[in-house]
Design a protein around this motif. Structure first.
Motif, PDB file in Angstrom:
ATOM      1  N   ALA A  92       0.794  -1.323   0.045  1.00 54.32           N
ATOM      2  CA  ALA A  92      -0.050   0.122  -0.152  1.00 54.32           C
ATOM      3  C   ALA A  92       0.934   1.230   0.067  1.00 54.32           C
ATOM      4  O   ALA A  92       0.441   2.074  -0.763  1.00 54.32           O
ATOM      5  CB  ALA A  92      -0.852  -0.109   1.203  1.00 54.32           C
ATOM      6  N   GLU A  93       1.849   1.296   0.913  1.00 57.11           N
ATOM      7  CA  GLU A  93       2.777   2.492   0.886  1.00 57.11           C
ATOM      8  C   GLU A  93       3.640   2.523  -0.458  1.00 57.11           C
ATOM      9  O   GLU A  93       3.734   3.794  -0.929  1.00 57.11           O
ATOM     10  CB  GLU A  93       3.846   2.144   1.942  1.00 57.11           C
ATOM     11  N   ASP A  94       3.832   1.419  -1.177  1.00 58.05           N
ATOM     12  CA  ASP A  94       4.493   1.678  -2.431  1.00 58.05           C
ATOM     13  C   ASP A  94       3.485   2.215  -3.440  1.00 58.05           C
ATOM     14  O   ASP A  94       3.925   2.974  -4.304  1.00 58.05           O
ATOM     15  CB  ASP A  94       5.072   0.305  -2.846  1.00 58.05           C
ATOM     16  N   LEU A  95       2.204   1.820  -3.361  1.00 56.84           N
ATOM     17  CA  LEU A  95       1.321   2.270  -4.249  1.00 56.84           C
ATOM     18  C   LEU A  95       0.943   3.739  -4.082  1.00 56.84           C
ATOM     19  O   LEU A  95       0.791   4.382  -5.077  1.00 56.84           O
ATOM     20  CB  LEU A  95       0.067   1.427  -4.055  1.00 56.84           C
ATOM     21  N   LEU A  96       1.095   4.312  -2.819  1.00 58.63           N
ATOM     22  CA  LEU A  96       0.629   5.454  -2.664  1.00 58.63           C
ATOM     23  C   LEU A  96       1.600   6.274  -3.170  1.00 58.63           C
ATOM     24  O   LEU A  96       1.565   7.417  -3.621  1.00 58.63           O
ATOM     25  CB  LEU A  96       0.428   5.714  -1.201  1.00 58.63           C
ATOM     26  N   ALA A  97       2.835   5.869  -2.852  1.00 53.53           N
ATOM     27  CA  ALA A  97       3.968   6.618  -3.300  1.00 53.53           C
ATOM     28  C   ALA A  97       4.333   6.931  -4.789  1.00 53.53           C
ATOM     29  O   ALA A  97       4.572   7.919  -5.500  1.00 53.53           O
ATOM     30  CB  ALA A  97       5.626   6.039  -2.660  1.00 53.53           C
ATOM     31  N   LYS A  98       3.903   5.896  -5.440  1.00 53.20           N
ATOM     32  CA  LYS A  98       3.777   5.698  -6.982  1.00 53.20           C
ATOM     33  C   LYS A  98       2.772   6.588  -7.402  1.00 53.20           C
ATOM     34  O   LYS A  98       3.142   7.454  -8.203  1.00 53.20           O
ATOM     35  CB  LYS A  98       3.548   4.158  -7.378  1.00 53.20           C
ATOM     36  N   ALA A  99       1.575   6.669  -6.855  1.00 50.33           N
ATOM     37  CA  ALA A  99       0.507   7.563  -7.036  1.00 50.33           C
ATOM     38  C   ALA A  99       0.771   8.893  -6.762  1.00 50.33           C
ATOM     39  O   ALA A  99       0.347   9.995  -7.535  1.00 50.33           O
ATOM     40  CB  ALA A  99      -0.872   7.247  -6.431  1.00 50.33           C
ATOM     41  N   ASN A 100       1.613   9.388  -5.836  1.00 46.05           N
ATOM     42  CA  ASN A 100       2.113  10.609  -5.452  1.00 46.05           C
ATOM     43  C   ASN A 100       3.112  11.439  -6.418  1.00 46.05           C
ATOM     44  O   ASN A 100       3.011  12.501  -6.800  1.00 46.05           O
ATOM     45  CB  ASN A 100       2.690  10.669  -4.336  1.00 46.05           C
ATOM     46  N   ARG A 101       3.752  10.493  -7.101  1.00 46.00           N
ATOM     47  CA  ARG A 101       4.607  10.611  -8.156  1.00 46.00           C
ATOM     48  C   ARG A 101       4.098  11.119  -9.853  1.00 46.00           C
ATOM     49  O   ARG A 101       4.643  11.433 -10.652  1.00 46.00           O
ATOM     50  CB  ARG A 101       5.744   9.827  -8.329  1.00 46.00           C
ATOM     51  N   ASN A 102       2.723  10.331  -9.679  1.00 45.59           N
ATOM     52  CA  ASN A 102       2.245  10.389 -11.166  1.00 45.59           C
ATOM     53  C   ASN A 102       1.550  11.718 -11.296  1.00 45.59           C
ATOM     54  O   ASN A 102       0.322  12.106 -10.281  1.00 45.59           O
ATOM     55  CB  ASN A 102       1.085   9.368 -11.165  1.00 45.59           C
ATOM     56  N   GLN A 106      -2.153  13.351  -9.569  1.00 43.89           N
ATOM     57  CA  GLN A 106      -2.229  14.505  -8.816  1.00 43.89           C
ATOM     58  C   GLN A 106      -3.276  15.440  -9.172  1.00 43.89           C
ATOM     59  O   GLN A 106      -3.868  16.159  -8.523  1.00 43.89           O
ATOM     60  CB  GLN A 106      -0.859  15.159  -8.775  1.00 43.89           C
ATOM     61  N   GLU A 107      -3.562  15.668 -10.738  1.00 44.01           N
ATOM     62  CA  GLU A 107      -4.303  16.280 -11.213  1.00 44.01           C
ATOM     63  C   GLU A 107      -5.902  16.067 -10.727  1.00 44.01           C
ATOM     64  O   GLU A 107      -6.430  16.874 -10.518  1.00 44.01           O
ATOM     65  CB  GLU A 107      -4.456  16.397 -12.751  1.00 44.01           C
ATOM     66  N   VAL A 108      -6.005  14.479 -10.677  1.00 37.57           N
ATOM     67  CA  VAL A 108      -7.431  14.204 -10.457  1.00 37.57           C
ATOM     68  C   VAL A 108      -7.773  14.566  -9.025  1.00 37.57           C
ATOM     69  O   VAL A 108      -8.712  14.844  -8.645  1.00 37.57           O
ATOM     70  CB  VAL A 108      -7.646  12.756 -10.530  1.00 37.57           C
ATOM     71  N   VAL A 109      -6.745  14.320  -8.172  1.00 39.67           N
ATOM     72  CA  VAL A 109      -6.940  14.459  -6.653  1.00 39.67           C
ATOM     73  C   VAL A 109      -7.033  16.188  -6.512  1.00 39.67           C
ATOM     74  O   VAL A 109      -7.965  16.670  -5.546  1.00 39.67           O
ATOM     75  CB  VAL A 109      -5.612  14.301  -5.959  1.00 39.67           C
ATOM     76  N   ARG A 110      -6.390  16.956  -7.177  1.00 39.45           N
ATOM     77  CA  ARG A 110      -6.795  18.365  -6.995  1.00 39.45           C
ATOM     78  C   ARG A 110      -8.263  18.873  -7.377  1.00 39.45           C
ATOM     79  O   ARG A 110      -8.576  19.607  -6.849  1.00 39.45           O
ATOM     80  CB  ARG A 110      -5.649  19.103  -8.037  1.00 39.45           C
TER      81      ARG A 110
END
Length: 130
Positions: A92-102, A106-110
Motif C-alpha cells: 500500500a505504501e509503495d502504491l501511494l508513493a507511486k500515485a503521488n509521483r504520477n 495529482q491532477e485528479v486529486v486536485r
C-alpha cells in the motif's frame, strides 16, 4: 543454551533482533499464501498452525454469519499494509508513493478537492440562506 536459538527461528518464532515492539513483517519463509499468518505468528510468538486454524475457523464461521467476508478482507488488508521481510514499506505504501509521483493522479486529486470545496461552499451558502 539460548545463544543458538536466538540466531534462528525457535519455537516462539522470534530471533535475537525481533521484539514485541518491532513492526510485524509478512514472512518469506514458511508462508502458505502471502505470509500474513506466518509473520503474525512470529511477531506474537505463537505457533503458526494455531493461528492458521483460528483464521480458518473464523472464515468458516463467517460463511454462515453476518460477517461473512470480514476475515478475507482483514487478511487482504494485512497483506497490503504489512511489509514483507526485507522490505521497508508495504504494498500500500509503495502504491501511494507511486500515485503521488504520477502527474495525472495529482491532477485528479486536485480537481476532486476543488469540486468538494465548491460543493461544500454551495451547501453552506444554501444553509446560511435558510
Amino acid at each position: 543454551m539460548d545463544t543458538e536459538q536466538t540466531g534462528q527461528t525457535g519455537q516462539t518464532g522470534q530471533t535475537g533482533t525481533d521484539t514485541a515492539a518491532t513492526r510485524p513483517r509478512r514472512a518469506n519463509e514458511g508462508r502458505m499464501i502471502a505470509g500474513v499468518c506466518a509473520g503474525a505468528a512470529r511477531h506474537l510468538g505463537i505457533d503458526v498452525n494455531v493461528l492458521r486454524l483460528g483464521v480458518a475457523a473464523l472464515a468458516l464461521v463467517g460463511t454462515v454469519t453476518s460477517f461473512g467476508g470480514a476475515v478475507v478482507l482483514v487478511y487482504a488488508a494485512a497483506w497490503a499494509l504489512i511489509p514483507a521481510e526485507g522490505r521497508s514499506s508495504s504494498i500500500a505504501e509503495d502504491l501511494l508513493a507511486k500515485a503521488n509521483r504520477n502527474a495525472t493522479v495529482q491532477e485528479v486529486v486536485r480537481k476532486t478537492k476543488e469540486g468538494l470545496d465548491e460543493g461544500l461552499a454551495k451547501a453552506k451558502g444554501k444553509h446560511d440562506h435558510a
